[in-house]
Each structure stands twice: as C-alpha cells, then as structure tokens.
Design an enzyme around this catalytic site. Structure first.
Site, PDB file in Angstrom:
ATOM      1  N   THR A 136       0.666  16.383   6.982  1.00 32.64           N
ATOM      2  CA  THR A 136      -0.306  17.397   6.567  1.00 32.64           C
ATOM      3  C   THR A 136      -1.130  16.859   5.413  1.00 32.64           C
ATOM      4  OG1 THR A 136       1.268  19.129   7.185  1.00 32.64           O
ATOM      5  CG2 THR A 136      -0.622  19.782   5.857  1.00 32.64           C
ATOM      6  N   GLY A 154      -1.951  10.213  -3.597  1.00 30.11           N
ATOM      7  CA  GLY A 154      -0.871  10.341  -2.625  1.00 30.11           C
ATOM      8  C   GLY A 154      -1.375  10.552  -1.215  1.00 30.11           C
ATOM      9  N   LYS A 155      -2.362  11.440  -1.054  1.00 28.96           N
ATOM     10  CA  LYS A 155      -2.887  11.714   0.286  1.00 28.96           C
ATOM     11  C   LYS A 155      -3.580  10.481   0.859  1.00 28.96           C
ATOM     12  CE  LYS A 155      -1.625  16.044   0.637  1.00 28.96           C
ATOM     13  NZ  LYS A 155      -0.607  16.473   1.607  1.00 28.96           N
ATOM     14  N   SER A 156      -4.350   9.771   0.021  1.00 24.85           N
ATOM     15  CA  SER A 156      -5.051   8.581   0.499  1.00 24.85           C
ATOM     16  C   SER A 156      -4.068   7.481   0.890  1.00 24.85           C
ATOM     17  CB  SER A 156      -6.015   8.070  -0.579  1.00 24.85           C
ATOM     18  OG  SER A 156      -7.024   9.014  -0.848  1.00 24.85           O
ATOM     19  N   TRP A 159      -2.614   8.438   4.176  1.00 25.89           N
ATOM     20  CA  TRP A 159      -3.613   8.258   5.231  1.00 25.89           C
ATOM     21  C   TRP A 159      -3.645   6.794   5.666  1.00 25.89           C
ATOM     22  CZ3 TRP A 159      -6.034   8.775   9.336  1.00 25.89           C
ATOM     23  CH2 TRP A 159      -7.300   8.266   9.592  1.00 25.89           C
TER      24      TRP A 159
END
Length: 261
Positions: A136, A154-156, A159
């Site tokens: 997510t 963190g999200k990058s 990804w």
C-alpha cells in the site's frame, strides 16, 4: 478447489477491515496481523496475530504460523505505515534519528522482509495458483513535498523494491505479481480520506487478474486502475548489468585511466 489464502499485514479498521471482509466473502482463508486486532477485523478472519512492524525479525514467524494453520499465503498485502513529524514544520530533517529509523523499519525494512517471505512461500505453491504481493503506497514516490520527507523516503524505497521484483525475469516467468497500490482522486491528486472499500475492491482485482499489470497501480475508488500523466517519471527503465555497465571504460591501460581508477 483453488488455493486462496490472504495474509493481510497491518489490518486496521479501514483498509484492513474492508479488505479482509471482501476477501473472506470471496472464499479466501484470511490471516490478519496488526498491533491491535479490531473486532471488525477479527470477525472476518480465520486467524489473527499481533505484531510490531518496527521489528522486521517478526515477519518470518508470522508467515510460518499462517502456513501451519491456513496454508501458504498466495496473496499478501503489506499495509503498515509510519510517519513521524519533526518539531520544526519548516525543516524536513528536524525529526530525530530514532523516529527516522522507526519509520524506515515499518515502511521499508519490514516490507522487504515480507516480500522475502512471500517469494519463499510462492515457490511452494502450484504453478497454476495466482500469486500476488501488494504494497500500500501513496503519491510520495512521484513528487517531492518537503513535509512528507520521512514517509516519502520509505514509500519511494519500497516502490524501488516493487519495481525490481516485477522486473525480475525469474519471477515474471512464474508469474509472480507485484504492485504498489496508490489511491488518487479522479484528477490524480493524493488524498487524506482514503476509501477502505475502494482499496478492498482494487486489491481483489489485482489478486485475481491474469498476469502482471502495471506495478505502479494507481486507482480511483469505483473505477479501478487509472494511469495519470506525470507519474511515468517514477517508473524506472528496466535494464541488465550487461546492458548498463561498461566493464572496460577507465580500466588500467586505457586512455581514460589517466584520470584514475
């Protein structure tokens, strides 16, 4: 009967509760994991476990327990997140190192551990079983917003993990599917009030579709996958070591080596 086991990591009261309820209604065995298990999650789960995703070492044990009780999960959703804000809203690096480490552990390191355990489990499943890992995400991998630094890193990072897994030939041939799911407004903007039901429906679509779709799985509630202009800058070119690395340029004895090597 087809093998249908969902492991939902980070099963909270919105996206988690909606997702486990929908998957359960579609005949899946459901394992839900969270720091605190809510009743509306427990009501639609075959097993529940508590875990602190700040500690990546707990992930392997979770998968082992699920496999023992329900079977190897063929659909895994990684939903936990952490976002620490520093004391100075105008300084994105004002948060403590301890908070940064916590956010990175939850948003990326434990996600890596989950992906590792997921792939190990996929290897045990029949070739005709659909196998999908969903992370997510949010729009933090496509644009820079200074106050989102802690979450965006963190999200990058995750990804990049998803892109790499989706681009791995040995996985693509199975096929194993990997997605970074990101809900948007119809105009492509990020949002605060995310839809639990919208996520649940889209997760189910990703779980049951044939083959690998676009790893950057942006969607709009009620519509499903929508591609937005500008997001392509986040999609890295797939390459190989042989195609990208020149092993001879600058080597000892070459003209370029006079600049050092």
């Amino acid at each position: 009967m087809p093998h249908k086991v969902l492991l939902f990591l980070g099963a909270g009261g919105n996206v988690g509760a909606s997702s486990v309820a929908l998957f359960k209604s579609k005949g899946y065995k459901v394992a839900s994991v969270a720091r605190t298990i809510r009743e509306k999650v427990k009501a639609h789960s075959d097993m529940v476990l508590t875990a602190d995703f700040r500690d990546p070492s707990v992930i392997k044990g979770i998968f082992e327990k699920v496999e023992e009780q329900l079977g190897v999960p063929n659909i895994v959703v990684y939903n936990p997140y952490s976002w620490s804000m520093g004391p100075d809203p105008f300084n994105p690096v004002s948060a403590s190192i301890q908070d940064f480490q916590k956010d990175l552990a939850i948003n990326t390191v434990s996600a890596y551990a989950a992906a590792q355990a997921t792939v190990a489990g996929f290897e045990k499943l029949p070739s005709d079983t659909k196998k999908t890992f969903i992370y997510t995400g949010n729009a933090g991998n496509t644009r820079i917003i200074p106050e989102f630094l802690m979450l965006g890193i963190g999200k990058s990072s995750s990804w990049y993990l998803i892109q790499t897994l989706a681009a791995t030939p040995a996985f693509a041939s199975k096929p194993y599917r990997f997605y970074y799911a990101d809900e948007r407004t119809p105009e492509g903007k990020a949002m605060h009030y995310i839809s639990g039901q919208g996520h649940a429906e889209f997760f189910l679509q990703l779980a049951e579709k044939e083959g690998q779709g676009e790893p950057l799985a942006t969607f709009v509630r009620g519509k499903g996958y929508v591609r937005f202009d500008g997001d392509e800058r986040a999609i890295l070119q797939r390459d190989t070591t042989e195609g990208k690395l020149d092993p001879g340029y600058g080597a000892p004895g070459t003209v370029e080596s006079r600049y050092g090597h």
